[in-house]
Design an enzyme around this catalytic site. Structure first.
Site, mmCIF file in Angstrom:
data_model
loop_
_atom_site.group_PDB
_atom_site.id
_atom_site.type_symbol
_atom_site.label_atom_id
_atom_site.label_comp_id
_atom_site.label_asym_id
_atom_site.label_seq_id
_atom_site.Cartn_x
_atom_site.Cartn_y
_atom_site.Cartn_z
ATOM 1 N N VAL A 1 68.648 -96.739 53.989
ATOM 2 C CA VAL A 1 69.344 -97.424 55.071
ATOM 3 C C VAL A 1 70.815 -97.066 54.974
ATOM 4 O O VAL A 1 71.425 -97.188 53.898
ATOM 5 C CB VAL A 1 69.156 -98.953 54.996
ATOM 6 N N GLY B 1 64.537 -97.930 49.982
ATOM 7 C CA GLY B 1 63.277 -98.646 49.860
ATOM 8 C C GLY B 1 62.125 -97.681 49.819
ATOM 9 O O GLY B 1 62.308 -96.464 49.631
ATOM 10 N N ASP C 1 55.053 -108.246 53.722
ATOM 11 C CA ASP C 1 55.907 -107.873 52.592
ATOM 12 C C ASP C 1 57.089 -108.834 52.471
ATOM 13 O O ASP C 1 58.235 -108.408 52.333
ATOM 14 C CB ASP C 1 56.397 -106.429 52.739
ATOM 15 N N GLU D 1 70.753 -103.647 63.806
ATOM 16 C CA GLU D 1 71.978 -104.427 63.662
ATOM 17 C C GLU D 1 72.540 -104.253 62.252
ATOM 18 O O GLU D 1 71.803 -104.304 61.264
ATOM 19 C CB GLU D 1 71.630 -105.904 63.908
ATOM 20 N N TYR D 2 73.839 -104.025 62.159
ATOM 21 C CA TYR D 2 74.499 -104.005 60.859
ATOM 22 C C TYR D 2 75.017 -105.403 60.554
ATOM 23 O O TYR D 2 75.837 -105.951 61.303
ATOM 24 C CB TYR D 2 75.655 -103.013 60.846
ATOM 25 N N GLY E 1 71.339 -98.869 51.040
ATOM 26 C CA GLY E 1 70.238 -99.187 50.145
ATOM 27 C C GLY E 1 69.087 -98.245 50.363
ATOM 28 O O GLY E 1 69.093 -97.399 51.271
ATOM 29 N N MET F 1 60.215 -96.538 52.094
ATOM 30 C CA MET F 1 60.102 -95.558 53.176
ATOM 31 C C MET F 1 61.325 -94.660 53.304
ATOM 32 O O MET F 1 61.277 -93.664 54.010
ATOM 33 C CB MET F 1 59.865 -96.273 54.517
ATOM 34 N N ASN G 1 63.783 -108.601 50.940
ATOM 35 C CA ASN G 1 63.698 -108.497 52.396
ATOM 36 C C ASN G 1 64.282 -109.702 53.110
ATOM 37 O O ASN G 1 64.062 -109.890 54.308
ATOM 38 C CB ASN G 1 62.245 -108.296 52.829
#
Length: 613
Positions: free
Chosen positions: A32, A27, A148, A102-103, A25, A29, A153
């Site tokens: 990921v 975002g 946020d 962590e995934y 994904g 910043m 999230n």
């Protein structure tokens, strides 16, 4: 762009260790990635900082990088919380930070879930709200505001039983801040921080971040979950911000019992919003409507993260003989031959809890509601038969806590008095007076949370527990709730806070606290001393080493970890004079927490005196 092209990222190896597999994904910043940790042969998630064209320079670039470091630090401070995505590390690659997380396999965020399956049932939204509220309040206890909270999230993932959305996790602390810690804010004053339709009105008009502002954002998020769109959703970001400040939210049509909770959370005036305890109680009644008004909602075991099941249920402790000690010193401290780092090897009595229930509001309070006795009068147990004490608790009493089903913080603990020097599970730190047993049941836990907050913030791994009088035992208990502080994963190994005496030797790091000044008489003897007098070190804070780090490795890595995560310069100590020190405990490795106590000391080994920062 083809996923395998050189600029896509797929196939790159980050920091000589993490092979990027595919993008999960994007975002504000950056991106990921799903990555393979080639050293540990496992999957992790990597957050990459990406600068849009043209690449920023100067202060803006530094601010973006600093935000990434802050995100890692804030989230790492909540490592181990069942409803926060675990951050393992932050590393540098090609001059930019990458956050190793962590995934969470099979996860979908709340925004995606609603888009795919439509609005959720009110009770399901309330369950999600309880978990997120628990995560938020754990951060608030550390002074960290998320800033946020929004559907994107919040991750929902399969639990151990296979339930597809049983595990609930809050992620992305990228714009979080600690307003009371004097922390630099890495955002421009002219830029709104957060997501337009989920900002609290006071934040949209320039106010400071507060827990109440995070609760407003949670209200917007739950509204989205049950209604399928945000309460202030408009055609543009500017229109959404205007609506947040000037307009009432759209009336909810699908919320049912959740409606009153949403209306209270979305109050324009932060003083009109419910407290965390009130919000938790209201959501609990929706999840478990048959429960009494003071009943606590617990997360099913299957909703815990996978690592929570890794440790077997604890068995009764076997006597542990003291380790051989040279030169006649007691079994307290071990010094590494080449480093001034120490280990406290006395074993913890309890193993890591097999699972963590959904914590009470404000993080970590478990409501020990007492069972009513059939009899009455002076013979009634003060806290009921479940707790089992025949006499009321007194200030400073140390206790052992036995939990039903051998799972810490699940159910009502059965307490036994013990000497404070005999590895107690916790200690009575305060009391909450009440006019009636009903008032004690309703307000005791929240009052205990407030009364123990200061000491809990100074310790690494503790929780607050309210021991509430039973109806029959209310008078015998002195008309008050006993406020305990218990070790979250094992004993506290001694008295806490003001109950400790100067000169007392530590037998474990569990009751070392921030701002403590220590005298290291030998490498096997750490003692609490006054900061106004000569001392060798001062405790600055704590860090955690990875679950793959063994205790022998910790002896050689803990100083470096403290220098990185709790640098003395951040506390006003001149780096040309002072350096990091550390203490490790065998108990924290037996419990699986891997906490390290981080200190400051003089580089030349000299004593400090009256130098508390």
């Amino acid at each position: 762009m083809p996923s395998g092209s050189p600029t896509s990222g797929v196939g790159r190896v980050i920091a000589g260790r993490y092979l990027l597999l595919n993008r999960l994904g994007s975002g504000g910043m950056g991106h990921v990635w799903l990555a393979h940790d080639q050293r540990l042969a496992c999957e992790v998630a990597l957050k990459e900082i990406v600068f849009r064209d043209p690449e920023p320079a100067g202060e803006e670039r530094e601010a973006r990088v600093a935000r990434a470091r802050a995100e890692a630090r804030h989230a790492a401070g909540l490592r181990g919380h069942p409803h926060v995505v675990t951050v393992h590390d932050v590393l540098e690659h090609d001059g930019l930070p990458w956050i190793v997380m962590e995934y969470v396999e099979g996860a979908v965020d709340l925004k995606e879930l609603v888009e795919q399956r439509g609005p959720l049932a009110p009770a399901e939204c309330a369950r999600i709200g309880l978990a997120v509220l628990d995560a938020l309040t754990a951060g608030h206890q550390r002074g960290v505001m998320h800033r946020d909270v929004k559907p994107a999230n919040i991750l929902l993932a399969p639990d151990r039983t296979g339930a597809p959305y049983g595990r609930i996790l809050l992620t992305d602390y990228g714009i979080s801040v600690q307003p009371d810690a004097g922390e630099t804010r890495y955002t421009l004053a002219s830029v709104l921080v957060g997501t337009s339709g989920y900002l609290a009105p006071e934040r949209a008009t320039g106010g400071s971040p507060t827990p109440a502002a995070d609760l407003f954002s949670l209200g917007c998020t739950l509204y989205y979950g049950v209604e399928g769109r945000g309460p202030f959703e408009r055609e543009s970001n500017l229109a959404e911000v205007t609506a947040v400040v000037m307009e009432e939210p759209r009336p909810a049509v699908r919320a049912g019992a959740l409606g009153p909770v949403l209306r209270s959370l979305l109050a324009k005036n932060p003083e009109g919003r419910p407290s965390v305890i009130e919000a938790e109680a209201a959501l609990s009644r929706i999840v478990t409507p048959q429960a009494d008004s003071y009943a606590r909602t617990q997360t099913d075991l299957g909703s815990q993260p996978p690592w929570a099941a890794a440790a077997p249920a604890p068995s009764p402790p076997a006597p542990v003989p003291p380790a051989p000690v040279p030169d006649g010193f007691g079994p307290v401290v071990v010094r590494s031959p080449a480093h001034r780092r120490r280990e406290l090897p006395r074993a913890l009595r309890a193993a890591l809890a097999a699972s963590l229930g959904l914590l009470l509001a404000l993080g970590g309070v478990w409501y020990a509601t007492a069972h009513q006795d059939s009899g009455g009068g002076a013979e009634a147990k003060p806290y009921g038969s479940a707790v089992g004490l025949a006499k009321p608790l007194k200030d400073g009493d140390c206790v052992l806590a036995d939990w039903p089903d051998s799972a810490r913080f699940q159910g009502t603990p059965r307490l036994r008095p013990t000497a404070c020097g005999d590895a107690p599970d916790g200690q009575v730190m305060a009391f909450a007076q009440a006019a009636s047993a009903d008032e004690a049941r309703e307000l005791g836990a929240g009052r205990c949370e407030e009364r123990t907050q200061e000491v809990r913030e100074r310790l690494a791994d503790v929780r607050s527990v309210a021991i509430v009088p039973s109806g029959d035992g209310f008078e015998a208990a002195g008309r008050r709730t006993a406020c305990l502080v218990l070790g979250a994963h094992g004993p506290v190994y001694g008295p806490l806070g003001a109950h400790r005496k100067s000169g007392t030797a530590f037998t474990d790091t569990a009751n070392m606290q921030r701002r403590d000044c220590l005298q290291a008489r030998t490498n096997r003897d750490a003692r609490l001393v006054s900061c106004a007098g000569p001392h060798d070190e001062q405790v600055l804070g704590f860090t955690r080493l990875g679950k793959d780090v063994t205790l022998p490795q910790a002896r050689t890595e803990s100083d470096a970890a403290c220098a990185k995560d709790v640098p003395p310069r951040d506390y006003g100590f001149d780096p040309s004079v002072y350096t990091s020190g550390s203490w490790t405990s065998a108990g924290s490795w037996k419990s699986g927490t891997h906490f390290v106590v981080c200190t400051v000391r003089k580089q030349n080994g000299g004593t400090m005196e009256g130098e508390e920062s």
